[in-house]
Write an enzyme that holds these catalytic residues in place. Structure first.
Site, mmCIF file in Angstrom:
data_model
loop_
_atom_site.group_PDB
_atom_site.id
_atom_site.type_symbol
_atom_site.label_atom_id
_atom_site.label_comp_id
_atom_site.label_asym_id
_atom_site.label_seq_id
_atom_site.Cartn_x
_atom_site.Cartn_y
_atom_site.Cartn_z
ATOM 1 N N LYS A 28 0.894 -1.298 0.018
ATOM 2 C CA LYS A 28 0.136 0.032 -0.086
ATOM 3 C C LYS A 28 0.898 1.100 -0.044
ATOM 4 O O LYS A 28 0.625 2.093 -0.812
ATOM 5 C CB LYS A 28 -0.927 -0.062 1.256
ATOM 6 C CG LYS A 28 -1.988 1.133 1.062
ATOM 7 C CD LYS A 28 -3.193 0.944 1.991
ATOM 8 C CE LYS A 28 -2.660 1.187 3.585
ATOM 9 N NZ LYS A 28 -3.873 1.332 4.249
ATOM 10 N N ARG A 33 2.715 5.934 -3.193
ATOM 11 C CA ARG A 33 3.728 6.969 -3.721
ATOM 12 C C ARG A 33 3.918 6.932 -5.260
ATOM 13 O O ARG A 33 4.273 7.816 -5.763
ATOM 14 C CB ARG A 33 4.933 6.521 -3.068
ATOM 15 C CG ARG A 33 5.033 6.826 -1.585
ATOM 16 C CD ARG A 33 5.888 6.294 -0.751
ATOM 17 N NE ARG A 33 5.816 6.795 0.846
ATOM 18 C CZ ARG A 33 5.123 6.562 1.813
ATOM 19 N NH1 ARG A 33 4.139 5.407 1.488
ATOM 20 N NH2 ARG A 33 5.461 6.867 2.886
ATOM 21 N N GLY A 101 -5.425 7.539 5.665
ATOM 22 C CA GLY A 101 -4.558 8.314 6.313
ATOM 23 C C GLY A 101 -3.411 8.722 5.597
ATOM 24 O O GLY A 101 -2.957 9.822 5.367
ATOM 25 N N ARG A 129 -8.861 11.850 12.769
ATOM 26 C CA ARG A 129 -7.587 11.601 12.930
ATOM 27 C C ARG A 129 -6.757 12.849 12.950
ATOM 28 O O ARG A 129 -7.184 13.921 12.092
ATOM 29 C CB ARG A 129 -6.957 10.675 11.781
ATOM 30 C CG ARG A 129 -7.459 9.550 11.907
ATOM 31 C CD ARG A 129 -7.183 8.543 11.074
ATOM 32 N NE ARG A 129 -5.831 8.035 11.046
ATOM 33 C CZ ARG A 129 -4.989 7.377 10.237
ATOM 34 N NH1 ARG A 129 -5.512 6.957 9.310
ATOM 35 N NH2 ARG A 129 -3.634 7.226 10.500
ATOM 36 N N GLN A 177 4.726 9.234 7.471
ATOM 37 C CA GLN A 177 3.740 10.335 6.935
ATOM 38 C C GLN A 177 4.188 11.681 6.877
ATOM 39 O O GLN A 177 4.272 12.339 6.036
ATOM 40 C CB GLN A 177 2.472 10.053 7.453
ATOM 41 C CG GLN A 177 1.893 8.725 7.117
ATOM 42 C CD GLN A 177 0.520 8.513 7.855
ATOM 43 O OE1 GLN A 177 0.134 9.218 8.683
ATOM 44 N NE2 GLN A 177 -0.204 7.207 7.585
ATOM 45 N N ASP A 330 2.134 -1.000 11.826
ATOM 46 C CA ASP A 330 0.899 -1.502 11.512
ATOM 47 C C ASP A 330 0.676 -2.980 11.801
ATOM 48 O O ASP A 330 -0.553 -3.548 11.757
ATOM 49 C CB ASP A 330 0.814 -1.288 9.887
ATOM 50 C CG ASP A 330 0.666 0.113 9.491
ATOM 51 O OD1 ASP A 330 0.072 0.872 10.197
ATOM 52 O OD2 ASP A 330 1.001 0.384 8.379
ATOM 53 N N LYS A 357 -4.017 6.107 14.695
ATOM 54 C CA LYS A 357 -4.082 5.435 13.411
ATOM 55 C C LYS A 357 -5.674 5.649 13.269
ATOM 56 O O LYS A 357 -6.361 6.241 13.548
ATOM 57 C CB LYS A 357 -3.570 3.842 13.603
ATOM 58 C CG LYS A 357 -2.077 3.761 13.579
ATOM 59 C CD LYS A 357 -1.537 4.178 12.264
ATOM 60 C CE LYS A 357 -0.039 3.954 12.211
ATOM 61 N NZ LYS A 357 0.484 4.293 11.005
ATOM 62 N N ARG A 361 -5.781 2.470 18.062
ATOM 63 C CA ARG A 361 -5.371 0.913 17.950
ATOM 64 C C ARG A 361 -5.093 0.248 19.203
ATOM 65 O O ARG A 361 -5.463 -0.586 19.381
ATOM 66 C CB ARG A 361 -4.439 0.828 16.834
ATOM 67 C CG ARG A 361 -4.968 0.393 15.484
ATOM 68 C CD ARG A 361 -4.150 0.185 14.634
ATOM 69 N NE ARG A 361 -4.448 0.377 13.017
ATOM 70 C CZ ARG A 361 -4.019 0.438 12.068
ATOM 71 N NH1 ARG A 361 -2.683 0.451 12.034
ATOM 72 N NH2 ARG A 361 -4.554 0.542 10.779
ATOM 73 N N ARG A 405 -7.383 -3.062 10.072
ATOM 74 C CA ARG A 405 -6.332 -3.774 10.681
ATOM 75 C C ARG A 405 -6.687 -4.630 11.855
ATOM 76 O O ARG A 405 -6.482 -5.679 12.231
ATOM 77 C CB ARG A 405 -4.894 -3.268 10.739
ATOM 78 C CG ARG A 405 -4.301 -2.613 9.482
ATOM 79 C CD ARG A 405 -2.887 -2.292 9.671
ATOM 80 N NE ARG A 405 -2.450 -1.630 8.497
ATOM 81 C CZ ARG A 405 -2.082 -1.970 7.294
ATOM 82 N NH1 ARG A 405 -2.367 -3.619 7.071
ATOM 83 N NH2 ARG A 405 -1.914 -1.402 6.497
#
Length: 449
Positions: A28, A33, A101, A129, A177, A330, A357, A361, A405
């Site tokens: 991902k 990108r 995100g 977020r 990020q 993750d 996240k 989480r 997730r």
């Protein structure tokens, strides 16, 4: 899209061993990108193996809205005819990133460094977020925040400058990020944009910038060299290129852990990235006693990849150092699942980033463990899971909070607990692993509505 559909509860039930081969979806991070750098390049970018989950499709739609010509040629095969740095156009509508995100934050870096105005929005999860960590460095680079929701959240509107201001920025948290947003904004800055991180995070942005023709220098930083100093020379001419997207280690984590905890299992996961900044989970599981063998190592898309043979294993508890967190951020939810089958105490240190996240989480994992009778506790930003080496009871229903997730991790749990495990919604799994259910079914896993 997950936020437009009614909840889709799913239940995983214990059954026989998992066997067979699979190739997880394309990575991902690299898929996002590839779309973004294709937009910012001159000429055509060809992508093979793109992850066609909702998150990446939102980034593709945003690239198109900002002026690129984006075309799907077949499964995982896409072309992007870019507009070059400085060539973006104002989108006609809001850029709706759904649950993405990464896509939203990276594209904020793009817009924040270019002479365009764009509004960003998303689903209920994305709206919760924090984006201030992205907006702070961008405003130093000349970005105007025209409007924003409370606390710097979406929906928000950014207006970029004619040219970005080159800055030196030390990230307040280990976040690829944040780093990537600053570097992408710096593409339109006349001079050197530098990002300093005290703990090295995944480096796909740096690798792909070089692939497209940018000059990026990376040096160790800090007394023990755990950090990085990344310097980007601004206003390069990026050229469209060919990108082969390797398999996503974050998606591979789910069948991998499922095979480890389900007795008699023996599977092969093909083409997984072995970038050391992405393999923290594998390192940790091997320390726990996991039988994971790397075979057929090779190069794909500028990354070292390998096939992983995974066999059911007796696991033991370990102490996971905080400095490993960026390499597996993750994967902690599914590591917590593995830890519940291990003998002894597993302590996962320094998980502050899990709180920001798709959901909190850390709290969501703890609640899921509690619902299934698994002893655990949170101490500050550490998660401690206790196991006795046998299968937990299970039988609980887990609130996913629109987090893919969390959903997949607790479905993996239910494949090996004494009683089935239900998640309240599995619709958002499509954001990162659209083929999760048929993939697990083909291996012998029992997951259904």
């Amino acid at each position: 899209m997950s936020h437009d559909l009614p909840p889709q509860p799913l239940t995983a039930s214990p059954g026989g061993a998992l066997t067979g081969r699979l190739r997880p979806p394309g990575d991902k991070s690299i898929s996002h990108r590839a779309m973004i750098l294709g937009l910012l390049s001159q000429g055509r970018t060809r992508v093979e193996g793109l992850l066609e989950g909702d998150d990446v499709l939102r980034t593709a739609a945003a690239a198109k809205a900002l002026g690129a010509t984006v075309e799907r040629l077949g499964e995982g095969r896409w072309t992007i005819d870019g507009v070059g740095i400085g060539g973006l156009t104002d989108p006609a509508d809001v850029l709706d990133f759904g649950n993405a995100g990464t896509g939203s934050r990276l594209m904020m870096g793009v817009v924040g460094g270019q002479p365009v105005t764009a509004t960003f929005d998303g689903d209920a999860s994305l709206r919760s977020r924090p984006m201030r960590r992205i907006l702070d460095p961008l405003t130093q680079m000349g970005t105007q925040v025209v409007s924003e929701a409370d606390g710097g959240r979406v929906p928000l509107t950014l207006r970029g400058p004619q040219e970005a201001i080159p800055i030196t920025y030390e990230t307040p948290a280990a976040s690829a990020q944040i780093k990537s947003a600053v570097l992408l904004a710096g593409l339109n800055a006349p001079g050197i944009t530098t990002v300093i991180e005290t703990a090295a995070t995944r480096d796909h942005t740096e690798r792909m910038l070089r692939l497209f023709g940018a000059e990026v220098r990376v040096e160790p930083h800090g007394p023990e060299g755990h950090g990085r100093r990344i310097a980007l020379t601004g206003q390069p001419t990026l050229r469209g290129t060919d990108v082969i997207v390797p398999a996503d280690p974050s998606s591979a984590a789910f069948p991998l852990v499922a095979a480890l905890i389900t007795p008699g299992s023996d599977i092969v996961i093909e083409g997984v990235i072995m970038n050391p900044l992405r393999t923290g989970l594998i390192t940790t599981l091997i320390e726990m006693g996991a039988d994971i063998a790397r075979v057929n190592e090779r190069e794909e898309g500028g990354e070292t990849v390998a096939d992983l043979r995974v066999r059911a294993s007796r696991l033991k508890g370990v102490d996971v150092p905080a400095e490993r967190a960026p390499a597996m951020i993750d994967e902690y939810p599914v590591l917590a699942v593995a830890a519940s089958f291990a003998e002894g105490t597993t302590r996962m240190n320094g998980l502050h980033e899990l709180r920001v996240k798709e959901s909190d989480r850390l709290a969501a994992v703890a609640a899921g463990l509690a619902a299934n009778g698994i002893p655990h506790r949170i101490a500050g930003d550490d998660l401690i899971v206790e196991g006795d080496g046998s299968a937990p009871k299970g039988g609980g229903t887990v609130a996913t909070h629109l987090d893919h997730r969390i959903a997949m991790s607790f479905l993996v749990l239910g494949l090996a607990t004494c009683e089935p495990v239900t998640v309240d919604d599995g619709a958002m799994i499509a954001t990162s692993f659209p083929s999760f259910l048929p993939t697990m079914s083909a291996l012998g896993g029992r997951i259904g509505a």
